[in-house]
Design a protein around this motif. Structure first.
Motif, PDB file in Angstrom:
ATOM      1  N   SER A 101       0.689  -1.227  -0.059  1.00 22.48           N
ATOM      2  CA  SER A 101      -0.154   0.071   0.166  1.00 22.48           C
ATOM      3  C   SER A 101       0.887   1.219   0.060  1.00 22.48           C
ATOM      4  CB  SER A 101      -0.813   0.130   1.137  1.00 22.48           C
ATOM      5  OG  SER A 101      -1.579  -1.178   1.304  1.00 22.48           O
ATOM      6  N   ASN A 102       0.739   2.249  -0.962  1.00 26.34           N
ATOM      7  CA  ASN A 102       1.709   3.090  -1.142  1.00 26.34           C
ATOM      8  C   ASN A 102       0.934   4.384  -1.702  1.00 26.34           C
ATOM      9  OD1 ASN A 102       1.538   2.451  -3.793  1.00 26.34           O
ATOM     10  ND2 ASN A 102       3.466   1.828  -4.229  1.00 26.34           N
ATOM     11  N   ASN A 103      -0.084   4.535  -1.524  1.00 24.77           N
ATOM     12  CA  ASN A 103      -0.824   5.904  -2.311  1.00 24.77           C
ATOM     13  C   ASN A 103      -1.830   6.203  -1.106  1.00 24.77           C
ATOM     14  OD1 ASN A 103       0.737   6.299  -4.686  1.00 24.77           O
ATOM     15  ND2 ASN A 103       0.063   4.220  -5.349  1.00 24.77           N
ATOM     16  N   LEU A 104      -2.021   7.446  -1.310  1.00 16.96           N
ATOM     17  CA  LEU A 104      -3.434   8.037  -0.419  1.00 16.96           C
ATOM     18  C   LEU A 104      -4.296   8.646  -1.299  1.00 16.96           C
ATOM     19  CD1 LEU A 104      -1.457   8.801   3.014  1.00 16.96           C
ATOM     20  CD2 LEU A 104      -3.393   6.996   2.923  1.00 16.96           C
ATOM     21  N   PHE A 105      -5.352   8.446  -1.256  1.00 14.40           N
ATOM     22  CA  PHE A 105      -6.529   9.330  -2.102  1.00 14.40           C
ATOM     23  C   PHE A 105      -7.625  10.090  -1.234  1.00 14.40           C
ATOM     24  CE2 PHE A 105      -4.919   5.155  -3.892  1.00 14.40           C
ATOM     25  CZ  PHE A 105      -4.439   5.553  -5.262  1.00 14.40           C
ATOM     26  N   LEU A 106      -7.869  11.066  -1.648  1.00 17.21           N
ATOM     27  CA  LEU A 106      -8.884  11.838  -1.187  1.00 17.21           C
ATOM     28  C   LEU A 106     -10.127  11.548  -2.010  1.00 17.21           C
ATOM     29  CD1 LEU A 106      -9.937  13.896   1.033  1.00 17.21           C
ATOM     30  CD2 LEU A 106      -9.372  15.687  -0.691  1.00 17.21           C
ATOM     31  N   ARG A 107     -11.271  10.971  -1.252  1.00 18.93           N
ATOM     32  CA  ARG A 107     -12.457  10.790  -2.166  1.00 18.93           C
ATOM     33  C   ARG A 107     -13.881  11.496  -2.058  1.00 18.93           C
ATOM     34  NH1 ARG A 107     -16.320   6.039  -1.725  1.00 18.93           N
ATOM     35  NH2 ARG A 107     -17.536   6.052  -3.823  1.00 18.93           N
ATOM     36  N   ASP A 108     -14.094  12.071  -2.892  1.00 18.62           N
ATOM     37  CA  ASP A 108     -15.747  12.900  -2.892  1.00 18.62           C
ATOM     38  C   ASP A 108     -16.417  11.799  -2.686  1.00 18.62           C
ATOM     39  OD1 ASP A 108     -17.922  13.900  -2.931  1.00 18.62           O
ATOM     40  OD2 ASP A 108     -17.258  15.527  -4.182  1.00 18.62           O
ATOM     41  N   ILE A 109     -17.178  11.475  -1.658  1.00 20.72           N
ATOM     42  CA  ILE A 109     -18.134  10.342  -1.665  1.00 20.72           C
ATOM     43  C   ILE A 109     -19.608  10.766  -2.568  1.00 20.72           C
ATOM     44  CG2 ILE A 109     -19.533   8.626   0.048  1.00 20.72           C
ATOM     45  CD1 ILE A 109     -17.675   9.646   2.303  1.00 20.72           C
ATOM     46  N   VAL A 110     -19.894  11.797  -2.449  1.00 21.05           N
ATOM     47  CA  VAL A 110     -21.215  12.264  -3.114  1.00 21.05           C
ATOM     48  C   VAL A 110     -20.914  12.073  -4.929  1.00 21.05           C
ATOM     49  CG1 VAL A 110     -23.031  14.141  -3.451  1.00 21.05           C
ATOM     50  CG2 VAL A 110     -21.927  13.612  -1.199  1.00 21.05           C
ATOM     51  N   ASP A 111     -19.789  12.853  -5.205  1.00 25.11           N
ATOM     52  CA  ASP A 111     -19.708  12.853  -6.570  1.00 25.11           C
ATOM     53  C   ASP A 111     -18.950  11.511  -7.195  1.00 25.11           C
ATOM     54  OD1 ASP A 111     -21.152  14.986  -6.851  1.00 25.11           O
ATOM     55  OD2 ASP A 111     -19.329  16.360  -6.498  1.00 25.11           O
ATOM     56  N   ASN A 112     -18.380  10.936  -6.207  1.00 23.83           N
ATOM     57  CA  ASN A 112     -17.643   9.551  -6.543  1.00 23.83           C
ATOM     58  C   ASN A 112     -16.413  10.067  -7.373  1.00 23.83           C
ATOM     59  OD1 ASN A 112     -17.168   6.854  -6.513  1.00 23.83           O
ATOM     60  ND2 ASN A 112     -17.894   6.645  -8.560  1.00 23.83           N
ATOM     61  N   ASN A 113     -15.656  11.149  -6.878  1.00 22.87           N
ATOM     62  CA  ASN A 113     -14.644  11.664  -7.402  1.00 22.87           C
ATOM     63  C   ASN A 113     -13.290  11.294  -6.278  1.00 22.87           C
ATOM     64  OD1 ASN A 113     -15.737  12.780  -9.712  1.00 22.87           O
ATOM     65  ND2 ASN A 113     -15.868  14.757  -8.870  1.00 22.87           N
ATOM     66  N   SER A 114     -12.162  10.974  -7.047  1.00 23.71           N
ATOM     67  CA  SER A 114     -11.104  10.694  -5.939  1.00 23.71           C
ATOM     68  C   SER A 114      -9.860  11.265  -6.520  1.00 23.71           C
ATOM     69  CB  SER A 114     -10.978   8.989  -5.731  1.00 23.71           C
ATOM     70  OG  SER A 114     -10.641   8.613  -7.015  1.00 23.71           O
ATOM     71  N   VAL A 115      -8.887  11.532  -5.766  1.00 28.71           N
ATOM     72  CA  VAL A 115      -7.534  12.352  -6.207  1.00 28.71           C
ATOM     73  C   VAL A 115      -6.498  11.624  -5.311  1.00 28.71           C
ATOM     74  CG1 VAL A 115      -7.945  14.442  -4.994  1.00 28.71           C
ATOM     75  CG2 VAL A 115      -6.377  14.614  -6.871  1.00 28.71           C
ATOM     76  N   GLN A 116      -5.421  11.295  -5.958  1.00 28.73           N
ATOM     77  CA  GLN A 116      -4.401  11.032  -5.027  1.00 28.73           C
ATOM     78  C   GLN A 116      -3.727  12.209  -4.711  1.00 28.73           C
ATOM     79  OE1 GLN A 116      -1.526   8.356  -6.953  1.00 28.73           O
ATOM     80  NE2 GLN A 116       0.325   9.162  -5.604  1.00 28.73           N
ATOM     81  N   PHE A 117      -3.594  12.167  -3.192  1.00 33.72           N
ATOM     82  CA  PHE A 117      -2.627  13.195  -2.608  1.00 33.72           C
ATOM     83  C   PHE A 117      -1.547  12.907  -1.965  1.00 33.72           C
ATOM     84  CE2 PHE A 117      -5.341  11.565   1.066  1.00 33.72           C
ATOM     85  CZ  PHE A 117      -4.405  11.611   1.997  1.00 33.72           C
ATOM     86  N   ALA A 118      -1.198  11.796  -1.808  1.00 31.26           N
ATOM     87  CA  ALA A 118       0.051  11.223  -1.198  1.00 31.26           C
ATOM     88  C   ALA A 118       0.639   9.857  -1.836  1.00 31.26           C
ATOM     89  CB  ALA A 118      -0.090  11.417   0.127  1.00 31.26           C
ATOM     90  N   ASN A 119       1.963   9.913  -1.871  1.00 32.80           N
ATOM     91  CA  ASN A 119       2.710   8.679  -2.354  1.00 32.80           C
ATOM     92  C   ASN A 119       3.721   8.239  -1.302  1.00 32.80           C
ATOM     93  OD1 ASN A 119       5.499   7.881  -3.871  1.00 32.80           O
ATOM     94  ND2 ASN A 119       3.583   6.589  -4.693  1.00 32.80           N
ATOM     95  N   SER A 129      -4.672  21.623   3.917  1.00 34.59           N
ATOM     96  CA  SER A 129      -3.339  22.680   4.079  1.00 34.59           C
ATOM     97  C   SER A 129      -2.084  22.041   3.452  1.00 34.59           C
ATOM     98  CB  SER A 129      -2.710  23.201   5.249  1.00 34.59           C
ATOM     99  OG  SER A 129      -2.523  22.344   6.172  1.00 34.59           O
ATOM    100  N   SER A 130      -2.171  20.519   3.138  1.00 30.99           N
ATOM    101  CA  SER A 130      -0.979  19.752   3.022  1.00 30.99           C
ATOM    102  C   SER A 130      -0.016  19.682   3.825  1.00 30.99           C
ATOM    103  CB  SER A 130      -0.705  20.060   1.422  1.00 30.99           C
ATOM    104  OG  SER A 130      -1.639  19.893   0.510  1.00 30.99           O
ATOM    105  N   GLU A 131      -0.220  20.284   4.978  1.00 33.18           N
ATOM    106  CA  GLU A 131       0.890  20.468   5.840  1.00 33.18           C
ATOM    107  C   GLU A 131       1.338  19.214   6.652  1.00 33.18           C
ATOM    108  OE1 GLU A 131       1.709  22.791  10.249  1.00 33.18           O
ATOM    109  OE2 GLU A 131      -0.017  23.014   9.324  1.00 33.18           O
ATOM    110  N   ILE A 132       2.427  18.999   6.702  1.00 31.00           N
ATOM    111  CA  ILE A 132       2.958  17.518   7.516  1.00 31.00           C
ATOM    112  C   ILE A 132       3.523  17.988   8.718  1.00 31.00           C
ATOM    113  CG2 ILE A 132       4.643  15.628   7.505  1.00 31.00           C
ATOM    114  CD1 ILE A 132       4.676  15.871   4.189  1.00 31.00           C
ATOM    115  N   THR A 133       3.065  17.366   9.979  1.00 35.71           N
ATOM    116  CA  THR A 133       3.778  17.509  11.167  1.00 35.71           C
ATOM    117  C   THR A 133       4.161  16.305  11.793  1.00 35.71           C
ATOM    118  OG1 THR A 133       1.912  18.907  11.871  1.00 35.71           O
ATOM    119  CG2 THR A 133       3.201  18.160  13.686  1.00 35.71           C
ATOM    120  N   ASN A 134       5.692  16.510  11.962  1.00 36.06           N
ATOM    121  CA  ASN A 134       6.478  15.312  12.257  1.00 36.06           C
ATOM    122  C   ASN A 134       6.234  15.108  13.826  1.00 36.06           C
ATOM    123  OD1 ASN A 134       7.808  14.504   9.810  1.00 36.06           O
ATOM    124  ND2 ASN A 134       8.900  16.598   9.969  1.00 36.06           N
TER     125      ASN A 134
END
Length: 1386
Positions: free
Chosen positions: A79-97, A137-142
């Motif tokens: 498993s090496n990808n993360l996706f944000l999905r719009d449940i209503v419109d059934n759209n998804s976009v990868q936001f992280a690898n 915000s695409s912010e990463i907190t370590n």
């Protein structure tokens, strides 16, 4: 209410803003499909297609050169990808690898998650897992502190002010409000296995208990909440954090030691039956009602004679024969775990010399330890264990009496009177002893296993035969049975026994009520007066845990009759230590913890410890004759008080323990950390130094770690037990905590149902003692104990271990590589979801347990270890996705239609699904996207709305692709490439009027070379011949090998008898045929590509094939000295006798982008403005965007490997600024399409406002990502179509198929009459020649020629060689008059 409404409004607004930022809509312009053949065909190499509808929609796909992904329909990578999905419109976009598997995704807020896994990069940025990620915000907190570069130098000391994290990884996380608990095998600031991150202070710190011991691992963390705490907003401060893993102590190990010293005298009652101050806490297991059998026993020998050695009876074998003495325990006593056996030596010359002990049902030889009387040292044996003689024992005990003082120590006892010798072999709690006496030897069991039968096999003997003088079995647990018969000792003695006494009610054997119960026995009383008291023989003062066992109601079908009982634990002073309410409607056997704490030993002249069990009420109101069920009570010794002074009359003695008296909490993989206990934690309250600073003393205030039942359970697990996962099933009442791992019980009173899964029923969190109360533990089922490789979970029989648990919709998913069955128990219900919930005999790999019944999915056993479950709903269809991460296998179940998804195109390769809110969902896995059409290598778009597919059944094969297409007429197109479909190989005809009709093959024999590729296709304007440009060998007509151009006769549906001589390169390099055009006037074919010979003729890049004379000729006319060199890439007519040629060309030694060629004159030329691109820009293809181009001032668009440019008639302009060019960029085709509505913003410099440019290939638009087909409106590139492959990579579009008005591949294409049939052209030409003829004359003459031509065409087209309707119907006079008008105005 107002503030809450405002808050809700703000949240809703925020949600829409977040979605808008994540899914920016892309709307392509509407195309006018009727202008270019009613559809846009798309061909290439792909497995699915989708319209591009929002920014970064294709981000889940990797580039072709990316080697990190390689999945198939079932096989994939970590498993090496993360996706944000719009449940209503059934759209998804990868936001992280990430570069490794994702193990956990935990929500923190409505747009923030905690991500944990075995990865080191996040979106190509180096990180240390886990991290906190904000989706908006695409912010990463370590979480893990970074170490400054200079601090990593081994030659420099670590800075004390910088926290260090090293030597391991985080395996699990748990979010508890502002705190995040980390568990793993790491070291942090000198502590091991656990740490806590504070989100407010952004600091990582050690736990108050300083983690666990060095080398420890924490695999699981959960929380049991204090539901009794009603302080709003403070609920997180209460309850307990439960840690599971592989550990046996805390970092601050002193927390596990309690100082129970007191200045108040405490009576310590003992009823030990020796006149010595040595505790022998083990008690005999009664064999009185066992079933005795033997092998080779002497006549008259009774096995039961030797269970009471004081009777001085013996048991013997036949002379000079080995044999076995065997006892089977009563059903109620089976699965007992003895600690040792005592064997008595008979008087006389005969005896046992060598023996072994077998235990059943595992039919194994027991590993034993014993004390060698000659050395007084512990020795081990198994299959050849020695039993000594009375003479040897006599010598040993005589020596012991003489040396008693020297031999004795705190762990060793020597009786000064009889010389018997004993040692504690469990120094931690001193509950097990091992020794010998004047007439016996003891043998302890190294491995404590549950037994149903035990036997002594004699394999050698003294004298004439083997003889035993006695046999006793011991356990360090105290068990009292409701059936008092089982409490009777081996010998008739009146004291020191367990006892059950019926106070009221009629208690009878369960078999009296239900004779079908065969494998067990217990007491049952009907009615409301039932009461019974059980007296465990607690002889020594100490800490005990008391457990009650209740048989499952499914065994006797009494679930509706079961009752609620009141069970009280009362000490020897008649003090009620604890009262419990026990519900008895458990389906399977269970344990209930009744009490944990200190108890005085019962005395002969005082009271006795007891457990009173009485009916309280029916579970189901109105039940007639409710049942009270009593099986047994077990008192487990936790620790014993130190016996400072004992009297010799077994009376109560006083022990004033003014010094330090300590008790210990043992841990084996499980620990309860009570938050309330540590609220005011202070290390000084744990321990302190003595006044001389030489000794560390445990403080009596050290009560931070409680003797909770969870910590008690931990101590009862065997050393080395490992817990891998917790699952808290809070959908049930009471809550159930499932522990998954590898463990065994280390005590008799905890008999586990299996070594893989432990089920704890939680009563509640006790906010008085600050600990979690365990209501019950599922125990071993009596019905199946025949095979060591089988285990019971919730009553079902498993043939292998469970790998993962998932709490889901009130039930539990169990995943792994197992098969389960009912084990012959009719009360265990198994259902097959794939077969309308019908009963089934087995379930494999995936099992769902709900409402006491099992559900499977109808699949056969799979040789994969499944460990992941994900639930997702797409287009109102609910899917379950099961994954085996170690094998990269995914299986998808359609739970809406209750069937497996066998179509590999619709397999979902995801391992995590987390709903952030009502609209957004985060998915983790290899890939996730729902494509608009799943089809291999071909499709078409129609009416701006959807994809359809031609009837070309191309198998899934990454080596296949369709590279070329050619639109012939309204009925016919040709496609070519490397593929197969039915009986078609590499090239075939498709029906434009009915695209659902199956592709048709070319007729005749054709054999393709292994590396032969179709480069180009062309059909002349009269539809007589199909010309196929190939780069390698093709054999037609039974062996005629052709390289370059292959000709197919469309009239006769066969390959022509004549074929052009082979094209080649003199240096042996491969050739390519990139473009073919026809000059109709002289039937000459101009072929452009990469070659320098045609047969024996020198032809560099361009060569003419004379069809009439079937031979190659040089393009230069007679006397023409112009020289050309290089390779041609594309050819277009710009006048009826002249073509424009692109390529990597030189003209008279000068590099050019374009040359022109005049067929009539055989001359070459060029235009300087066309060559201003420069020789570094090699054009692959171009289109001419104007039909009138006599002076080469028409608008053009051209592309090469690294550019796209437009020509406005005089100058070139780059139009590729929005395209990212890299090694994966491949541009393949370009077309000019018509718009449904003109684009007013188009300045028409490159094409008209009613047109739009379409570019196909594999490329990336800077603002949108990867795409396969994009539209250019004159100012902006708009993504239109993207494709995907099975490997989750971007596919490739090689060719677009339309009715192309700007193809210009024939001299006839330049004329406005290009769409007329030959019959119509003949008729019009004749009409023009007879210009003075009246209209009436034309109406007679033209139809005559038209009909004449029609008859000739029909004669030539026997067998319906073409499907062109205009060639098969009579000429419409109205059409002729319309075409005459057009010709007159030209």
């Amino acid at each position: 209410m107002a503030p809450r409404s405002i808050s809700a409004l703000v949240s809703l607004l925020y949600l829409h803003q977040s979605l808008a930022a994540s899914f920016q809509t892309v709307t392509p312009p509407e195309l006018k499909f009727s202008e270019f053949g009613d559809r846009l065909g798309v061909f290439g190499s792909f497995n699915a297609l989708s319209f591009y509808s929002f920014v970064n929609e294709s981000s889940f796909l990797s580039a072709p050169s990316d080697t990190t992904t390689s999945s198939t329909s079932e096989n994939g990578n970590n498993s090496n990808n993360l996706f944000l999905r719009d449940i209503v419109d059934n759209n998804s976009v990868q936001f992280a690898n990430v570069d490794g598997p994702i193990n956990q995704i935990v929500p923190i807020s409505n747009d923030t998650v905690l991500i944990n896994g075995d990865f080191t990069t996040f979106n190509n940025k180096s990180i240390t897992s886990p991290i906190i990620y904000n989706v908006t915000s695409s912010e990463i907190t370590n979480i893990i502190p970074s170490i400054p570069n200079n601090s990593t130098n081994n030659n420099k000391k670590k800075r004390a002010d910088i926290p260090t994290f090293s030597s391991g990884s985080v395996k699990t996380v748990y979010v508890d409000g502002d705190l995040i608990y980390l568990g793993g095998d790491f070291e942090f600031n000198g502590t091991y296995g656990a740490a806590i991150y504070n989100q407010t202070s952004k600091e990582l710190s050690s736990t108050p208990f300083q983690g666990f011991g060095k080398g420890s691992t924490v695999n699981a963390i959960t929380k049991v909440f204090d539901t009794n705490n009603k302080d709003e907003g403070d609920e997180l401060s209460y309850g307990s954090i439960i840690f599971g893993g592989n550990f046996n102590t805390l970092g601050l190990s002193e927390l596990l030691v309690h100082n129970i010293s007191t200045n108040v005298s405490r009576p310590v009652n003992h009823t030990n039956h020796t006149n010595v101050s040595f505790i022998s806490a083990e008690q005999q297991i009664s064999l009185r009602h066992g079933i005795f059998t033997s092998v080779n026993a002497a006549p008259g020998a009774d096995g039961s004679d030797i269970i009471c050695p004081t009777n001085e009876d013996t048991w013997s074998l036949e002379p000079q024969q080995g044999g076995q003495w065997l006892v089977e325990l009563p059903d109620e006593m089976k699965n007992v775990k003895p600690t040792k056996a005592r064997l008595y030596i008979p008087p006389g010359e005969d005896g046992t010399k060598l023996f072994r002990i077998y235990s059943y049902p595992n039919s194994g030889i027991m590993n034993l330890s014993y004390i060698d009387p000659e050395t007084n040292q512990i020795t081990f044996c198994d299959a050849w264990c020695p039993l000594t003689t009375l003479d040897v024992l006599s010598d040993a005990v005589t020596s012991n009496r003489k040396n008693a003082t020297e031999l004795a120590d705190k762990f060793t006892f020597v009786d000064p009177e009889n010389g018997s010798f004993a040692k504690y072999f469990d120094p931690s709690d001193m509950t097990k002893t091992l020794g010998y006496g004047a007439d016996y030897q003891e043998f302890s069991f190294v491995d404590q296993v549950g037994i149903d039968q035990i036997g002594v096999t004699i394999i050698d003997w003294y004298g004439n035969k083997g003889v035993l003088g006695g046999f006793e079995l011991y356990s360090n647990a105290i068990t009292v049975y409701g059936n008092d018969t089982l409490n009777e000792p081996n010998c008739d003695v009146d004291e020191g026994n367990n006892l059950a006494q019926i106070n009221s009610g009629d208690f009878q054997s369960i078999r009296d009520f239900n004779p079908a119960v065969l494998d067990t026995n217990y007491l049952v009383a009907k009615g409301t007066e039932a009461k019974i008291t059980l007296y465990p023989n607690i002889s020594y003062s100490g800490n005990y845990s008391i457990i009650m066992t209740t048989p499952g109601c499914t065994y006797d079908n009494s679930c509706d009759q079961r009752s609620i009982l009141n069970v009280s634990v009362i000490d020897s002073g008649d003090n009620i230590l604890e009262s419990n309410v026990i519900w008895q409607n458990n389906y399977f056997d269970k344990f209930d913890y009744l009490f944990y704490g200190h108890m005085n030993g019962s005395s002969t002249d005082g009271g006795q410890n007891r457990i009173e069990i009485s009916f309280l009420q029916s579970i189901i109101e109105g039940t007639q004759d409710p049942w009270t069920v009593v099986d047994k009570i077990t008192a487990n010794i936790v620790s014993l008080d130190k016996p400072y002074n004992f009297n010799t009359t077994n009376s109560t003695s006083k022990n004033y323990t003014l010094g330090s008296e300590l008790t210990y909490i043992k841990l084996n993989g499980l620990f309860e950390y009570s938050l309330a206990n540590f609220t005011n934690f202070n290390a000084s309250k744990v321990s302190y130094n003595s006044t001389d600073n030489k000794t560390e003393l445990i403080s009596r205030e050290n009560l931070f770690v409680g003797n909770s039942t969870i910590n008690l359970l931990s101590g009862q697990l065997a050393e080395g037990s490992v817990i891998n996962q917790f699952t808290l099933n809070n959908s049930s009442d009471p809550e159930t905590l499932l522990l998954l791992g590898s463990f065994q019980s280390d005590s008799k009173n905890l008999t586990l149902s299996n070594s893989n899964l432990l089920t704890l029923t939680l009563k509640s969190y006790n906010n008085t003692s600050n600990k979690t109360e365990i209501g019950s533990i599922e125990k071993r089922d009596r019905y199946l104990h025949k095979r060591a490789d089988e285990s019971k979970i919730f009553g079902a029989t498993f043939n292998d271990s469970v790998t993962s648990l998932v709490d889901f919709n009130g039930g539990i998913f169990l995943l792994g590589q197992f098969g389960l069955s009912s084990g012959g128990n009719s009360s265990i219900k198994l259902h097959d979801l794939s077969n309308k919930n019908a009963s089934t005999s087995s379930i494999n790999n995936f099992a769902f347990f709900s409402q006491q019944e099992w559900y499977g999915f109808g699949n056969s056993f799979l040789e994969y270890n499944f460990d992941s479950f994900t639930n997702v709903t797409i287009s109102d269809i609910e899917y379950y996705v099961f994954a085996a991460s170690s094998s990269n296998i995914f299986k998808t179940w359609d739970n809406t239609h209750l069937q497996w998804v066998n179509d590999t195109d619709h397999q979902l390769n995801i391992t995590h699904a987390l709903n952030l809110n009502a609209r957004q969902q985060i998915l983790g896995g290899e890939s996730f996207n729902v494509m608009d059409l799943y089809n291999n290598d071909q499709a078409y778009i129609q009416n701006n709305a959807n994809f359809s597919k031609f009837n070309i059944d191309v198998p899934t094969n990454p080596q296949y692709d369709i590279t070329n297409s050619y639109y012939v007429n309204k009925s016919l197109s040709v496609v070519g490439g490397t593929f197969s479909s039915s009986n078609v190989k590499n090239i075939g005809f498709i029906d434009n009027s009915s695209p659902d009709k199956e592709i048709r093959p070319l007729q005749g024999n054709i054999e393709w070379g292994n590396s032969t590729v179709i480069n180009s296709l062309y059909v002349d304007s009269s539809s007589e011949f199909l010309f196929i440009g190939v780069n390698g060998s093709v054999a037609v007509n039974n062996g005629v090998n052709i390289t370059g151009v292959v000709i197919y006769d469309l009239k006769n549906n066969t390959f022509t008898d004549f074929q052009p001589a082979a094209l080649s390169n003199a240096n042996g390099d491969p050739i390519s045929v990139n473009s073919i055009v026809m000059y109709g006037k002289s039937s000459k074919l101009l072929v452009g590509g990469d070659f320098d010979k045609a047969g024996s003729l020198d032809c560099v890049g361009l060569c003419v094939y004379d069809i009439a004379n079937t031979r190659w000729t040089t393009p230069q006319g007679e006397g023409v000295t112009t020289s050309i060199d290089g390779s041609a890439t594309d050819i277009k007519f710009y006048q009826s006798n002249e073509v424009l040629v692109s390529g990597n060309l030189t003209l008279n030694g000068k590099g050019v982008n374009f040359i022109t060629y005049d067929f009539d004159k055989g001359t070459f030329s060029t235009k300087d403005s066309l060559n201003s691109l420069g020789t570094s820009k090699v054009i692959k293809k171009f289109i001419v965007n104007d039909k009138s181009n006599k002076d080469l001032s028409a608008r053009l668009v051209a592309f090469g490997d690294d550019f796209v440019s437009g020509y406005d008639g005089s100058n070139w302009h780059s139009i590729d600024e929005q395209i990212s060019f890299d090694n994966d960029t491949s541009l393949n085709d370009i077309k000019l399409l018509d718009l449904a509505k003109s684009n007013a913003a188009n300045n028409k410099s490159l094409f008209d406002a009613g047109q739009i440019l379409s570019l196909a290939g594999t490329f990336s638009l800077k603002e949108y990502g990867l795409v396969n087909l994009a539209l250019f409106n004159g100012t902006q590139w708009i993504p239109y179509v993207y494709t995907s492959t099975k490997e989750n990579k971007i596919g490739s579009v090689k060719s677009m198929l339309i009715d192309d008005s700007y193809r210009f591949s024939s001299s006839d294409d330049i004329s406005v009459t290009k769409n007329l049939s030959k019959g119509k052209v003949v008729g019009i030409s004749l009409a023009c020649a007879l210009g003075s003829t009246t209209l009436m004359g034309l109406l007679y003459i033209i139809p005559y020629f038209a009909l004449f031509r029609r008859q000739r065409d029909e004669d030539e087209m026997q067998g319906q060689r073409l499907r062109e309707e205009d060639m098969m119907k009579t000429v419409n006079p109205a059409d002729l008059l319309h075409e005459i008008d057009i010709q007159r105005n030209t």
